[in-house]
Design an enzyme around this catalytic site. Structure first.
Site, mmCIF file in Angstrom:
data_model
loop_
_atom_site.group_PDB
_atom_site.id
_atom_site.type_symbol
_atom_site.label_atom_id
_atom_site.label_comp_id
_atom_site.label_asym_id
_atom_site.label_seq_id
_atom_site.Cartn_x
_atom_site.Cartn_y
_atom_site.Cartn_z
ATOM 1 C CG HIS A 47 -2.000 -0.965 1.216
ATOM 2 N ND1 HIS A 47 -3.167 -0.775 1.918
ATOM 3 C CD2 HIS A 47 -2.132 -2.159 0.582
ATOM 4 C CE1 HIS A 47 -3.972 -1.802 1.722
ATOM 5 N NE2 HIS A 47 -3.368 -2.659 0.917
ATOM 6 C CD GLU A 49 -2.038 4.354 3.092
ATOM 7 O OE1 GLU A 49 -3.212 4.595 3.410
ATOM 8 O OE2 GLU A 49 -1.731 3.506 2.238
ATOM 9 C CB CYS A 80 -2.197 1.956 5.980
ATOM 10 S SG CYS A 80 -1.808 1.032 4.473
#
EC number: 3.5.4.33
Length: 142
Positions: A47, A49, A80
């Site tokens: 992801h 992040e 995240c």
């Protein structure tokens, strides 16, 4: 947020969900960037992040990102949100709400849970329409 949006565009061009993130240092300087790379890498943890946090920690040579700010185009998911709490980021700035998987107020509020030892300051809604529009266009075109 504009830099995070540019990262999100990079994800979309690669066929991934357009989410982008940047980490700013205590002085406001850009430390690291990231965009979703799950499709490109086959990694479910890739992801925006998580990638930006990893790169910022590597650049600083330390896992504690005290004084740093994470800026992301979409409300972080549980994974995240947990990563930013664990990395001791001081501030989270995000654009669009994620009513399906958001863990910073939409479905859960992990980052402000008083049982945790670290709770970053949260600012949401920054360029929210632009962030949400990018996601809407991506999924409409799919």
């Amino acid at each position: 947020m504009e830099r995070a949006l540019a990262e999100a565009e990079r994800a979309a061009l690669a066929g991934d969900v357009p989410v982008g993130a940047v980490v700013l240092g205590p002085d406001g300087a850009l430390l690291a960037t990231g965009h979703n790379e799950r499709e490109a890498t086959g990694d479910p943890t890739a992801h925006a992040e998580v990638l930006a946090l990893r790169r910022a920690a590597q650049r600083l040579g330390e896992w504690r990102l005290t004084g740093c700010t994470l800026v992301v185009t979409l409300e972080p998911c549980v994974m995240c949100a947990g990563a930013l709490v664990q990395s001791r980021v001081d501030r989270l700035v995000f654009g669009a709400l994620d009513e399906k998987a958001g863990a910073v107020g939409s479905l859960w509020d992990l980052v402000r849970d008083r049982r945790l030892n670290h709770r970053p300051e949260v600012l949401h809604g920054v360029l929210a329409e632009e962030c949400a529009g990018l996601l809407t266009r991506f999924f409409r075109d799919r």
